[in-house]
Design a protein around this motif. Structure first.
Motif, PDB file in Angstrom:
ATOM      1  N   GLY A  77      92.903  84.967  61.335  1.00  0.00           N
ATOM      2  CA  GLY A  77      91.504  85.361  61.163  1.00  0.00           C
ATOM      3  C   GLY A  77      91.141  85.576  59.705  1.00  0.00           C
ATOM      4  O   GLY A  77      90.045  85.199  59.267  1.00  0.00           O
ATOM      5  N   THR A  78      92.056  86.148  58.948  1.00  0.00           N
ATOM      6  CA  THR A  78      91.796  86.403  57.533  1.00  0.00           C
ATOM      7  C   THR A  78      91.679  85.092  56.754  1.00  0.00           C
ATOM      8  O   THR A  78      90.809  84.953  55.891  1.00  0.00           O
ATOM      9  CB  THR A  78      92.886  87.309  56.930  1.00  0.00           C
ATOM     10  N   VAL A  79      92.530  84.126  57.064  1.00  0.00           N
ATOM     11  CA  VAL A  79      92.431  82.817  56.391  1.00  0.00           C
ATOM     12  C   VAL A  79      91.097  82.147  56.744  1.00  0.00           C
ATOM     13  O   VAL A  79      90.399  81.637  55.864  1.00  0.00           O
ATOM     14  CB  VAL A  79      93.620  81.902  56.761  1.00  0.00           C
ATOM     15  N   VAL A  80      90.734  82.167  58.016  1.00  0.00           N
ATOM     16  CA  VAL A  80      89.475  81.554  58.442  1.00  0.00           C
ATOM     17  C   VAL A  80      88.290  82.253  57.776  1.00  0.00           C
ATOM     18  O   VAL A  80      87.374  81.596  57.255  1.00  0.00           O
ATOM     19  CB  VAL A  80      89.349  81.560  59.985  1.00  0.00           C
ATOM     20  N   LEU A  81      88.302  83.586  57.758  1.00  0.00           N
ATOM     21  CA  LEU A  81      87.213  84.316  57.092  1.00  0.00           C
ATOM     22  C   LEU A  81      87.198  84.039  55.591  1.00  0.00           C
ATOM     23  O   LEU A  81      86.128  83.950  54.985  1.00  0.00           O
ATOM     24  CB  LEU A  81      87.337  85.819  57.366  1.00  0.00           C
ATOM     25  N   GLY A  82      88.378  83.902  54.991  1.00  0.00           N
ATOM     26  CA  GLY A  82      88.447  83.564  53.574  1.00  0.00           C
ATOM     27  C   GLY A  82      87.789  82.226  53.284  1.00  0.00           C
ATOM     28  O   GLY A  82      87.067  82.066  52.292  1.00  0.00           O
ATOM     29  N   ILE A  83      88.003  81.269  54.172  1.00  0.00           N
ATOM     30  CA  ILE A  83      87.384  79.954  54.015  1.00  0.00           C
ATOM     31  C   ILE A  83      85.873  80.046  54.197  1.00  0.00           C
ATOM     32  O   ILE A  83      85.097  79.494  53.405  1.00  0.00           O
ATOM     33  CB  ILE A  83      88.012  78.949  55.010  1.00  0.00           C
ATOM     34  N   LEU A  84      85.442  80.768  55.233  1.00  0.00           N
ATOM     35  CA  LEU A  84      84.016  80.835  55.553  1.00  0.00           C
ATOM     36  C   LEU A  84      83.222  81.757  54.621  1.00  0.00           C
ATOM     37  O   LEU A  84      82.108  81.427  54.227  1.00  0.00           O
ATOM     38  CB  LEU A  84      83.829  81.299  56.999  1.00  0.00           C
ATOM     39  N   VAL A  85      83.793  82.907  54.289  1.00  0.00           N
ATOM     40  CA  VAL A  85      83.054  83.910  53.524  1.00  0.00           C
ATOM     41  C   VAL A  85      83.297  83.791  52.022  1.00  0.00           C
ATOM     42  O   VAL A  85      82.366  83.891  51.229  1.00  0.00           O
ATOM     43  CB  VAL A  85      83.408  85.338  54.016  1.00  0.00           C
ATOM     44  N   PHE A  86      84.544  83.583  51.640  1.00  0.00           N
ATOM     45  CA  PHE A  86      84.896  83.586  50.222  1.00  0.00           C
ATOM     46  C   PHE A  86      85.058  82.181  49.641  1.00  0.00           C
ATOM     47  O   PHE A  86      85.464  82.020  48.499  1.00  0.00           O
ATOM     48  CB  PHE A  86      86.177  84.399  49.987  1.00  0.00           C
ATOM     49  N   LYS A  87      84.764  81.175  50.464  1.00  0.00           N
ATOM     50  CA  LYS A  87      84.818  79.771  50.020  1.00  0.00           C
ATOM     51  C   LYS A  87      86.201  79.384  49.483  1.00  0.00           C
ATOM     52  O   LYS A  87      86.316  78.644  48.510  1.00  0.00           O
ATOM     53  CB  LYS A  87      83.732  79.477  48.971  1.00  0.00           C
ATOM     54  N   GLU A  88      87.257  79.902  50.118  1.00  0.00           N
ATOM     55  CA  GLU A  88      88.617  79.533  49.739  1.00  0.00           C
ATOM     56  C   GLU A  88      88.851  78.073  50.118  1.00  0.00           C
ATOM     57  O   GLU A  88      88.195  77.546  51.022  1.00  0.00           O
ATOM     58  CB  GLU A  88      89.624  80.456  50.424  1.00  0.00           C
ATOM     59  N   PRO A  89      89.784  77.404  49.449  1.00  0.00           N
ATOM     60  CA  PRO A  89      89.973  75.970  49.690  1.00  0.00           C
ATOM     61  C   PRO A  89      90.513  75.651  51.084  1.00  0.00           C
ATOM     62  O   PRO A  89      91.281  76.416  51.655  1.00  0.00           O
ATOM     63  CB  PRO A  89      90.982  75.555  48.615  1.00  0.00           C
ATOM     64  N   THR A  91      92.728  72.889  52.669  1.00  0.00           N
ATOM     65  CA  THR A  91      93.613  71.773  52.361  1.00  0.00           C
ATOM     66  C   THR A  91      94.408  71.405  53.607  1.00  0.00           C
ATOM     67  O   THR A  91      94.507  72.201  54.556  1.00  0.00           O
ATOM     68  CB  THR A  91      94.606  72.139  51.232  1.00  0.00           C
ATOM     69  N   PHE A  92      94.966  70.220  53.585  1.00  0.00           N
ATOM     70  CA  PHE A  92      95.781  69.775  54.707  1.00  0.00           C
ATOM     71  C   PHE A  92      96.890  70.780  55.002  1.00  0.00           C
ATOM     72  O   PHE A  92      97.105  71.161  56.157  1.00  0.00           O
ATOM     73  CB  PHE A  92      96.392  68.388  54.426  1.00  0.00           C
ATOM     74  N   TRP A  93      97.623  71.193  53.975  1.00  0.00           N
ATOM     75  CA  TRP A  93      98.771  72.069  54.179  1.00  0.00           C
ATOM     76  C   TRP A  93      98.365  73.446  54.669  1.00  0.00           C
ATOM     77  O   TRP A  93      99.072  74.053  55.491  1.00  0.00           O
ATOM     78  CB  TRP A  93      99.646  72.156  52.927  1.00  0.00           C
ATOM     79  N   ARG A  94      97.246  73.975  54.202  1.00  0.00           N
ATOM     80  CA  ARG A  94      96.776  75.278  54.716  1.00  0.00           C
ATOM     81  C   ARG A  94      96.483  75.176  56.205  1.00  0.00           C
ATOM     82  O   ARG A  94      96.870  76.050  56.993  1.00  0.00           O
ATOM     83  CB  ARG A  94      95.518  75.747  53.978  1.00  0.00           C
ATOM     84  N   ILE A  95      95.783  74.125  56.603  1.00  0.00           N
ATOM     85  CA  ILE A  95      95.436  73.952  58.013  1.00  0.00           C
ATOM     86  C   ILE A  95      96.695  73.661  58.837  1.00  0.00           C
ATOM     87  O   ILE A  95      96.857  74.170  59.949  1.00  0.00           O
ATOM     88  CB  ILE A  95      94.386  72.827  58.180  1.00  0.00           C
ATOM     89  N   PHE A  96      97.615  72.872  58.295  1.00  0.00           N
ATOM     90  CA  PHE A  96      98.865  72.569  58.992  1.00  0.00           C
ATOM     91  C   PHE A  96      99.643  73.852  59.295  1.00  0.00           C
ATOM     92  O   PHE A  96     100.045  74.094  60.434  1.00  0.00           O
ATOM     93  CB  PHE A  96      99.722  71.611  58.156  1.00  0.00           C
ATOM     94  N   PHE A  97      99.856  74.680  58.272  1.00  0.00           N
ATOM     95  CA  PHE A  97     100.639  75.903  58.484  1.00  0.00           C
ATOM     96  C   PHE A  97      99.869  76.937  59.298  1.00  0.00           C
ATOM     97  O   PHE A  97     100.475  77.700  60.064  1.00  0.00           O
ATOM     98  CB  PHE A  97     101.138  76.464  57.155  1.00  0.00           C
ATOM     99  N   LEU A  98      98.564  76.961  59.178  1.00  0.00           N
ATOM    100  CA  LEU A  98      97.755  77.829  60.022  1.00  0.00           C
ATOM    101  C   LEU A  98      97.916  77.414  61.489  1.00  0.00           C
ATOM    102  O   LEU A  98      98.062  78.263  62.372  1.00  0.00           O
ATOM    103  CB  LEU A  98      96.290  77.748  59.594  1.00  0.00           C
TER     104      LEU A  98
END
Length: 116
Positions: A77-89, A91-98
């Motif tokens: 949830g924190t990674v997803v919120l970071g992407i949506l709220v804080f505009k974090e990158p 990337t393929f590898w972030r989504i893969f490991f998530l």
């Protein structure tokens, strides 16, 4: 899925929200920062309470499993919120490991045994 799993999932969501509030506190000052601090205290309290509740009752979730799932839900949830709220990158590898983390959370839930 028994009620304790629902309680644990909600607790994990509140964990994501307390992490979000920490990030927002870093971006604000004054009354806005105080508001995010109050939100943090509320979210962390609810998160811990729900984690605690999920490990008791008629169908308790074993402590190790509950903690791992709670932390995993919070991390996802924190990674997803970071992407949506804080505009974090994104990337393929972030989504893969998530994705592997999500599969691990599901695996723990499916293989969990009730504590005796």
């Amino acid at each position: 899925m028994n009620l304790n799993w629902v309680i644990l999932i909600i607790g994990g969501i509140f964990e994501s929200l307390f992490a979000l509030s920490l990030g927002k506190m870093q971006q604000t000052t004054g009354k806005d920062m105080l508001g995010w601090l109050i939100a943090f205290i509320l979210f962390v309290s609810l998160s811990m309470l729900l984690l605690f509740k999920s490990m008791g009752g008629e169908h308790p979730i074993p402590t190790g499993t509950a903690y791992a799932v709670w932390a995993g839900i919070g991390a996802v949830g924190t990674v997803v919120l970071g992407i949506l709220v804080f505009k974090e990158p994104v990337t393929f590898w972030r989504i893969f490991f998530l994705s592997t983390l999500i599969l691990s959370i599901i695996g723990l839930q499916l293989t969990s045994t009730v504590a005796k």
